[in-house]
Motif scaffolding. Structure first.
Motif, PDB file in Angstrom:
ATOM      1  N   PHE A 123       0.802  -1.217   0.000  1.00 57.71           N
ATOM      2  CA  PHE A 123       0.000   0.000   0.000  1.00 57.71           C
ATOM      3  C   PHE A 123       0.837   1.270   0.000  1.00 57.71           C
ATOM      4  O   PHE A 123       0.375   2.312  -0.463  1.00 57.71           O
ATOM      5  N   PHE A 124       2.051   1.216   0.520  1.00 64.22           N
ATOM      6  CA  PHE A 124       2.824   2.448   0.668  1.00 64.22           C
ATOM      7  C   PHE A 124       4.075   2.473  -0.222  1.00 64.22           C
ATOM      8  O   PHE A 124       4.325   3.474  -0.893  1.00 64.22           O
ATOM      9  N   GLU A 125       4.852   1.395  -0.243  1.00 70.80           N
ATOM     10  CA  GLU A 125       6.004   1.371  -1.149  1.00 70.80           C
ATOM     11  C   GLU A 125       5.552   1.422  -2.602  1.00 70.80           C
ATOM     12  O   GLU A 125       6.211   2.056  -3.441  1.00 70.80           O
ATOM     13  N   PHE A 126       4.450   0.767  -2.928  1.00 72.12           N
ATOM     14  CA  PHE A 126       3.899   0.806  -4.284  1.00 72.12           C
ATOM     15  C   PHE A 126       3.491   2.230  -4.643  1.00 72.12           C
ATOM     16  O   PHE A 126       3.810   2.732  -5.730  1.00 72.12           O
ATOM     17  N   ASP A 127       2.813   2.907  -3.737  1.00 70.79           N
ATOM     18  CA  ASP A 127       2.332   4.254  -4.006  1.00 70.79           C
ATOM     19  C   ASP A 127       3.485   5.217  -4.268  1.00 70.79           C
ATOM     20  O   ASP A 127       3.433   6.035  -5.200  1.00 70.79           O
ATOM     21  N   ILE A 128       4.550   5.111  -3.481  1.00 73.59           N
ATOM     22  CA  ILE A 128       5.657   6.055  -3.568  1.00 73.59           C
ATOM     23  C   ILE A 128       6.703   5.602  -4.581  1.00 73.59           C
ATOM     24  O   ILE A 128       7.405   6.422  -5.185  1.00 73.59           O
ATOM     25  N   ARG A 130      10.742  -8.558   1.641  1.00 72.38           N
ATOM     26  CA  ARG A 130       9.627  -7.625   1.463  1.00 72.38           C
ATOM     27  C   ARG A 130       9.611  -7.074   0.043  1.00 72.38           C
ATOM     28  O   ARG A 130      10.637  -6.710  -0.521  1.00 72.38           O
ATOM     29  N   GLY A 131       8.406  -7.041  -0.545  1.00 76.16           N
ATOM     30  CA  GLY A 131       8.249  -6.449  -1.871  1.00 76.16           C
ATOM     31  C   GLY A 131       8.382  -7.423  -3.018  1.00 76.16           C
ATOM     32  O   GLY A 131       8.220  -7.031  -4.180  1.00 76.16           O
ATOM     33  N   GLY A 188       2.074  -9.531 -11.944  1.00 80.15           N
ATOM     34  CA  GLY A 188       2.746  -9.455 -10.651  1.00 80.15           C
ATOM     35  C   GLY A 188       3.575  -8.195 -10.534  1.00 80.15           C
ATOM     36  O   GLY A 188       4.115  -7.692 -11.520  1.00 80.15           O
ATOM     37  N   LEU A 189       3.686  -7.686  -9.299  1.00 81.06           N
ATOM     38  CA  LEU A 189       4.442  -6.460  -9.063  1.00 81.06           C
ATOM     39  C   LEU A 189       5.409  -6.641  -7.901  1.00 81.06           C
ATOM     40  O   LEU A 189       5.086  -7.310  -6.913  1.00 81.06           O
ATOM     41  N   SER A 190       6.581  -6.015  -8.061  1.00 81.07           N
ATOM     42  CA  SER A 190       7.577  -5.985  -6.993  1.00 81.07           C
ATOM     43  C   SER A 190       7.843  -4.539  -6.621  1.00 81.07           C
ATOM     44  O   SER A 190       7.932  -3.667  -7.500  1.00 81.07           O
ATOM     45  N   PHE A 191       8.022  -4.307  -5.309  1.00 80.83           N
ATOM     46  CA  PHE A 191       8.116  -2.954  -4.797  1.00 80.83           C
ATOM     47  C   PHE A 191       9.365  -2.746  -3.951  1.00 80.83           C
ATOM     48  O   PHE A 191      10.069  -3.684  -3.580  1.00 80.83           O
ATOM     49  N   GLY A 192       9.559  -1.475  -3.579  1.00 83.73           N
ATOM     50  CA  GLY A 192      10.599  -1.126  -2.637  1.00 83.73           C
ATOM     51  C   GLY A 192      11.977  -1.516  -3.112  1.00 83.73           C
ATOM     52  O   GLY A 192      12.313  -1.422  -4.295  1.00 83.73           O
ATOM     53  N   ARG A 193      12.798  -1.985  -2.192  1.00 85.65           N
ATOM     54  CA  ARG A 193      14.171  -2.340  -2.533  1.00 85.65           C
ATOM     55  C   ARG A 193      14.281  -3.636  -3.316  1.00 85.65           C
ATOM     56  O   ARG A 193      15.359  -3.955  -3.839  1.00 85.65           O
ATOM     57  N   TYR A 194      13.154  -4.379  -3.410  1.00 85.06           N
ATOM     58  CA  TYR A 194      13.206  -5.588  -4.238  1.00 85.06           C
ATOM     59  C   TYR A 194      13.017  -5.260  -5.711  1.00 85.06           C
ATOM     60  O   TYR A 194      13.453  -6.021  -6.578  1.00 85.06           O
ATOM     61  N   ALA A 195      12.404  -4.132  -6.027  1.00 81.52           N
ATOM     62  CA  ALA A 195      12.155  -3.786  -7.437  1.00 81.52           C
ATOM     63  C   ALA A 195      13.444  -3.714  -8.247  1.00 81.52           C
ATOM     64  O   ALA A 195      13.531  -4.320  -9.325  1.00 81.52           O
ATOM     65  N   ASN A 205       6.802  18.562 -10.207  1.00 81.71           N
ATOM     66  CA  ASN A 205       5.459  18.860  -9.701  1.00 81.71           C
ATOM     67  C   ASN A 205       5.258  18.081  -8.406  1.00 81.71           C
ATOM     68  O   ASN A 205       4.795  16.945  -8.418  1.00 81.71           O
ATOM     69  N   PHE A 206       5.635  18.689  -7.270  1.00 83.83           N
ATOM     70  CA  PHE A 206       5.596  17.931  -6.019  1.00 83.83           C
ATOM     71  C   PHE A 206       4.207  17.412  -5.701  1.00 83.83           C
ATOM     72  O   PHE A 206       4.039  16.258  -5.306  1.00 83.83           O
ATOM     73  N   ASP A 207       3.194  18.259  -5.854  1.00 82.14           N
ATOM     74  CA  ASP A 207       1.848  17.849  -5.463  1.00 82.14           C
ATOM     75  C   ASP A 207       1.394  16.597  -6.185  1.00 82.14           C
ATOM     76  O   ASP A 207       0.645  15.793  -5.632  1.00 82.14           O
ATOM     77  N   TYR A 208       1.838  16.401  -7.430  1.00 78.44           N
ATOM     78  CA  TYR A 208       1.372  15.258  -8.217  1.00 78.44           C
ATOM     79  C   TYR A 208       2.547  14.486  -8.812  1.00 78.44           C
ATOM     80  O   TYR A 208       2.448  13.944  -9.911  1.00 78.44           O
ATOM     81  N   HIS A 209       3.660  14.440  -8.086  1.00 74.72           N
ATOM     82  CA  HIS A 209       4.820  13.703  -8.598  1.00 74.72           C
ATOM     83  C   HIS A 209       4.465  12.218  -8.733  1.00 74.72           C
ATOM     84  O   HIS A 209       3.592  11.694  -8.047  1.00 74.72           O
ATOM     85  N   GLY A 210       5.153  11.553  -9.638  1.00 78.10           N
ATOM     86  CA  GLY A 210       4.938  10.122  -9.822  1.00 78.10           C
ATOM     87  C   GLY A 210       3.664   9.758 -10.552  1.00 78.10           C
ATOM     88  O   GLY A 210       3.269   8.594 -10.559  1.00 78.10           O
ATOM     89  N   THR A 211       2.994  10.746 -11.185  1.00 74.21           N
ATOM     90  CA  THR A 211       1.735  10.476 -11.872  1.00 74.21           C
ATOM     91  C   THR A 211       1.754  11.041 -13.284  1.00 74.21           C
ATOM     92  O   THR A 211       2.509  11.967 -13.593  1.00 74.21           O
ATOM     93  N   THR A 212       0.894  10.491 -14.127  1.00 70.47           N
ATOM     94  CA  THR A 212       0.779  11.023 -15.480  1.00 70.47           C
ATOM     95  C   THR A 212       0.157  12.408 -15.466  1.00 70.47           C
ATOM     96  O   THR A 212       0.553  13.280 -16.258  1.00 70.47           O
ATOM     97  N   HIS A 213      -0.815  12.630 -14.584  1.00 70.69           N
ATOM     98  CA  HIS A 213      -1.403  13.975 -14.563  1.00 70.69           C
ATOM     99  C   HIS A 213      -0.398  15.001 -14.063  1.00 70.69           C
ATOM    100  O   HIS A 213      -0.405  16.150 -14.504  1.00 70.69           O
ATOM    101  N   GLY A 214       0.499  14.595 -13.174  1.00 68.71           N
ATOM    102  CA  GLY A 214       1.557  15.506 -12.757  1.00 68.71           C
ATOM    103  C   GLY A 214       2.471  15.865 -13.907  1.00 68.71           C
ATOM    104  O   GLY A 214       2.877  17.025 -14.062  1.00 68.71           O
ATOM    105  N   ALA A 215       2.789  14.881 -14.746  1.00 66.56           N
ATOM    106  CA  ALA A 215       3.622  15.133 -15.926  1.00 66.56           C
ATOM    107  C   ALA A 215       2.914  16.066 -16.900  1.00 66.56           C
ATOM    108  O   ALA A 215       3.499  17.027 -17.406  1.00 66.56           O
TER     109      ALA A 215
END
Length: 444
Positions: free
Chosen positions: A179-184, A314-315, A334-341, A420-430
């Motif tokens: 929920f959190f490593e994936f989001d960030i 983890r991840g 399947g998805l891998s997150f965090g330091r495992y990505a 774009n800090f408010d929407y970083h990591g997103t297509t709408h931010g781009a």
């Protein structure tokens, strides 16, 4: 999709895309030449807006396709999204959702609650454990989203101080990762406790573009002068204009991924201001790794949208999307997150497939057959990207993002989700950053 102005006009969205300026405004940029570096969503949005206002625009793209971190592969019979997979917060205020609606593309609302989770032994959670998971998630949100956290501590350090039991609880470890490593897009050891969860969001349940996310790219790219396989190595600017590898222009918008700015593959003359370079170094650039496995027949419940699998470390392939909930294809993503990505990114396709199948077999055992087809991502290894999306790293600040948003000079401007800090990591931010850069040139 073939990109032509005729297609854009057939879609009836040219006015929407650019909010066509008056003739007087369009004449304002007549004779002005702008070079945009990068044909991702930010670069295309900037280029389209400037072109519609009369500027001569050239887009230089290092890769062999248009779209950047929006890249769809339909070879599985359903869209495999190498990059952006969801429109996050698809409210009426989200510009990417507005674009998708104007194009009338098909979307599917994903239901995060349509989820089955399995523990480390492959056993499904009990009702009581789901209640505990919900309570734990709510509590983590309260802890992580609280204001006035230190920028110098990581999320891991914060939890070790205030909630140490979560870091040894398999349920807590899975929740933190999924929920959190994936989001960030990074590990909790690297995410700033002060800024990691301080950005903004739009409302609404996330949606998948059922025929491919790249549909939103075509009208933006229509009729632009886009030069593929053209990496940029040098940008020179002075009071009289800019020169990009010998190409002369009045202005330049650098819309390359943050990972490329970090590598120094593009040399700026004069050098970027020291504070700008320090911000580039301080902002994190993480990765999320995906693998799509297509099977002849499903061995899973085809009506369950997501499967969570507790794994070690983890991840490691701990979250799976079931394509049967929105297509006829027997695909698990399947998805891998965090330091495992980045560990997964460094695997060969064969090794990654074995690794992912081992996780599935921890739940379904011998029912898991060999996949017919496999597609996978390796964003941290891609030479034109070096990662998936930016994140607030420990020791950094919100000012690092806003500093990149500010024009570097009267001739050089930055765009991209990392500005774009408010929407970083997103297509709408781009997308929003590209429009902002174009507006900055209009002001200039």
């Amino acid at each position: 999709m073939i990109i032509t102005r005729r297609n854009a006009l057939k879609l009836g969205i040219t006015a929407f895309l650019t909010s066509l300026a008056s003739n007087a405004t369009a004449r304002k940029l007549t004779g002005t030449k702008v070079v945009v570096i990068g044909a991702g969503l930010a670069g295309l949005a900037a280029a389209k807006q400037l072109q519609e206002r009369g500027a001569e625009v050239i887009v230089l793209e290092a890769g062999d396709y248009v779209g950047g971190r929006i890249r769809t592969d339909m070879s599985l019979g359903a869209p495999f999204e190498f990059g952006a997979g969801w429109i996050h917060g698809p409210s009426q205020h989200n510009p990417v959702k507005q674009l998708a609606d104007a194009l009338d593309v098909g979307t599917f609302v994903t239901d995060d609650d349509n989820l089955e989770v399995f523990d480390l032994s492959g056993r499904p959670l009990t009702d009581a454990e789901y209640v505990r998971l919900d309570d734990m998630y709510d509590h983590l949100e309260t802890v992580l989203y609280s204001p006035a956290r230190s920028e110098t501590r990581s999320v891991h350090d914060l939890l070790r101080e205030v909630e140490p039991d979560i870091l040894t609880d398999p349920l807590g470890i899975w929740a933190l990762s999924t929920f959190f490593e994936f989001d960030i897009g990074a590990g909790i050891e690297d995410i700033s406790a002060g800024n990691g969860f301080a950005s903004d969001t739009f409302d609404g349940a996330d949606v998948i573009v059922t025929e491919g996310y790249d549909q939103v790219i075509a009208p933006l790219a229509a009729d632009l002068d886009i030069r593929l396989n053209t990496p940029v190595s040098r940008v020179y600017s002075d009071r009289n204009g800019v020169e990009i590898d010998g190409l002369q222009a009045d202005y330049v918008i650098c819309a390359v991924p943050l990972g490329i700015l970090k590598t120094g593959d593009i040399v700026f003359e004069p050098s970027l201001p020291e504070d700008v370079q320090k911000s580039i170094d301080r902002i994190g650039f993480g990765s999320v790794t995906k693998i799509a496995l297509k099977f002849e027949t499903p061995f899973w419940d085809i009506e369950t949208q997501y499967f969570g699998i507790m794994t070690e470390p983890r991840g490691r392939w701990n979250y799976w999307l079931n394509y049967r909930t929105f297509s006829d294809e027997n695909i698990l993503l399947g998805l891998s997150f965090g330091r495992y990505a980045p560990i997964a990114d460094n695997m060969s396709k064969e090794v990654m497939t074995r690794d992912a199948l081992a996780v599935l077999r921890s739940v379904w055992g011998d029912e898991v057959t060999s996949p017919q087809t496999v597609l996978a991502t390796h964003w941290s290894k891609e030479p034109h990207f070096r990662g998936a999306y930016s994140f607030p790293r420990t020791g950094g600040s919100v000012a690092d993002f806003t500093r990149l948003e500010t024009p570097i000079s009267g001739r050089l401007f930055m765009a991209g989700e990392h500005t774009n800090f408010d929407y970083h990591g997103t297509t709408h931010g781009a997308l929003m950053s590209g429009r902002r850069a174009a507006s900055d040139i209009l002001k200039a």
